[in-house]
Enzyme design. Structure first.
Site, PDB file in Angstrom:
ATOM      1  N   CYS A 137     -34.151 117.645  50.668  1.00 41.93           N
ATOM      2  CA  CYS A 137     -34.283 118.673  51.714  1.00 41.93           C
ATOM      3  C   CYS A 137     -35.067 118.134  52.908  1.00 41.93           C
ATOM      4  O   CYS A 137     -36.307 118.091  52.889  1.00 41.93           O
ATOM      5  CB  CYS A 137     -34.976 119.909  51.146  1.00 41.93           C
ATOM      6  SG  CYS A 137     -35.247 121.183  52.376  1.00 41.93           S
ATOM      7  N   CYS A 140     -37.476 120.531  54.579  1.00 42.12           N
ATOM      8  CA  CYS A 140     -38.713 120.771  53.811  1.00 42.12           C
ATOM      9  C   CYS A 140     -39.664 119.578  53.927  1.00 42.12           C
ATOM     10  O   CYS A 140     -40.873 119.759  54.052  1.00 42.12           O
ATOM     11  CB  CYS A 140     -38.416 120.986  52.324  1.00 42.12           C
ATOM     12  SG  CYS A 140     -36.986 121.994  51.968  1.00 42.12           S
ATOM     13  N   ASP A 141     -39.135 118.367  53.849  1.00 42.73           N
ATOM     14  CA  ASP A 141     -39.993 117.200  53.641  1.00 42.73           C
ATOM     15  C   ASP A 141     -39.999 116.169  54.777  1.00 42.73           C
ATOM     16  O   ASP A 141     -40.781 115.210  54.721  1.00 42.73           O
ATOM     17  CB  ASP A 141     -39.583 116.487  52.339  1.00 42.73           C
ATOM     18  CG  ASP A 141     -39.743 117.389  51.121  1.00 42.73           C
ATOM     19  OD1 ASP A 141     -40.647 118.245  51.160  1.00 42.73           O
ATOM     20  OD2 ASP A 141     -38.959 117.267  50.167  1.00 42.73           O
TER      21      ASP A 141
END
Ligand code: FAD
Ligand code: NAP
Length: 323
Positions: A137, A140-141
């Site tokens: 992701c 997200c990261d």
């Protein structure tokens, strides 16, 4: 934990475009549906940024779109519950679902809209570094890899979108694909090839993720040429796997007919599954299109199919009781 029992005529499992759209239509049909959101409220679009193919919006942020859908379903009368269904028994009537919260949901009809989950390569080294440099992701990261080199594997829309998004943080992004052409949309490919931070390594598969354990972290990937077997090591601190999604059929895989590698089978042109009263919509049943708009369309179909089935079923029950 609660041990409540909640009965509903229609239980919708999943809160992506399919689930929320089913909620809108079922509410307007006065079915008073309960929708259980699962661990990813809003579904897959909550882990992306710009969505440019949702009709009516030339550009909308995925998470914003899903918040709007949730409000819409709620406003029409869907009861939206923050819970995750851990078991579902389709062999009894009413159907029986048990949530992580301890609540048991009984339902005359069920719409399955559990969508899909990211696939992994299945390498031991990938598993070892998950959460320590290996991710599925980018939204997200990606932020963790500011100024660092990143590798993305995959050749579809997700891989290209992730690679482009990651150029916002990374000094360089290498996309590694197992063939010599991408399956992503042409407009996305154009953007990728024009981006000066992006390099593409064609015809290579990931052989291993390499890194250290003190502290645990990724240092690069070993990529193998699919024909010659020649190994190329690509340094990186972040490795993003974007090789597609598998249908989330955990709840039903032993109860419903599946096809095409695990997708829930429906009667063509409908959302009816192999068990009467159980309907499936969205990525869970669709191995071809897998788009927000098609999932929403199937959510609509499922609510209409459920409404019709419930009306017929309830009429049959009334007639049987009168005999
Ligand atoms: P999902 O969105 O997958 O939602 C599934 C829902 O089911 C989730 O809410 C989850 O919490 C819930 N759930 C799962 N298991 C349970 C359970 N046991 N109990 C309760 N709930 C459960 N499509 C486009 O059209 N345009 C785009 O730009 C686009 N961008 C994308 C970018 C990324 C990074 C990804 C991954 C996908 C993208 N897609 C895009 C595809 C699109 O997101 C999907 O086609 C769509 O979200 C599928 O909708 P769905 O309702 O079937 O399921
Ligand atoms: P996808 O279209 O199925 O593409 C998966 C890619 O990963 C393919 O290029 C595939 O290679 C590669 N791959 C699969 N298994 C692999 C493995 N074991 N090792 C190496 N490579 C592997 O999946 P997706 O990109 O996640 O897209 C899923 C759906 O969501 C699609 O319908 C897509 O259109 C949609 N989506 C849309 C948007 C958008 O509209 N902007 C954005 C994201 C996703 P091959 O090509 O060789 O098969």
């Amino acid at each position: 934990m609660t041990d409540a029992i909640r009965h509903t005529r229609l239980l919708i499992i999943g809160s992506g475009p399919a689930g929320y759209t089913a909620g809108v239509y079922a509410s307007r049909a006065m079915l008073n549906p309960i929708l259980v959101q699962g661990i990813q409220p809003g579904g897959q679009l909550t882990i992306t940024t710009d969505v440019e193919n949702w009709p009516g919006d030339a550009s909308v942020m995925g998470p914003d779109l899903m918040v709007r859908m949730e409000h819409h379903a709620k406003e029409m009368g869907t009861e939206i519950i923050s819970d995750h269904i851990m078991s579902l028994d389709l062999s009894v009537r009413p159907f029986r679902a048990v949530g992580d919260s301890g609540t048991t949901y009984t339902a005359d009809a069920v719409i399955l809209a559990t969508g899909a989950q990211a696939k992994w390569l299945g390498l031991p080294s990938e598993e070892h570094f998950k959460g320590f440099g290996v991710s599925a992701c980018a939204t997200c990261d990606g932020f963790f890899y500011r100024g660092q080199e990143i590798v993305v594997v995959g050749g579809g829309n997700t891989a290209v979108e992730e690679a482009l998004f990651l150029t916002n943080f990374a000094s360089k992004v290498t996309l590694i694909h197992r063939r010599d052409s991408l399956r992503a949309e042409k407009i996305m490919q154009d953007r990728l090839f024009k981006n000066p931070k992006v390099a593409v390594l064609w015809n290579h598969e990931i052989d291993a993720v390499i890194g250290g354990d003190n502290p645990r972290g990724v240092e690069g990937v070993r990529a193998k040429h699919v024909e010659t077997g020649e190994i190329t090591e690509v340094p990186c601190k972040g490795f993003f796997v974007a090789i597609g999604h598998a249908p989330a059929t955990e709840l039903v895989k032993d109860q419903l007919e599946l096809h095409n590698g695990g997708y829930v089978k429906v009667e063509p042109g409908t959302t009816r599954t192999s068990i009467p009263g159980v309907f499936a919509a969205g990525d869970l049943t669709d191995h071809v299109y897998r788009q927000a708009v098609t999932s929403a369309g199937m959510g609509c179909m499922a609510a209409l199919d459920a409404e019709k089935w419930l009306a017929e079923h309830e009429a049959d029950q009334t007639a049987a009781a009168a005999e």
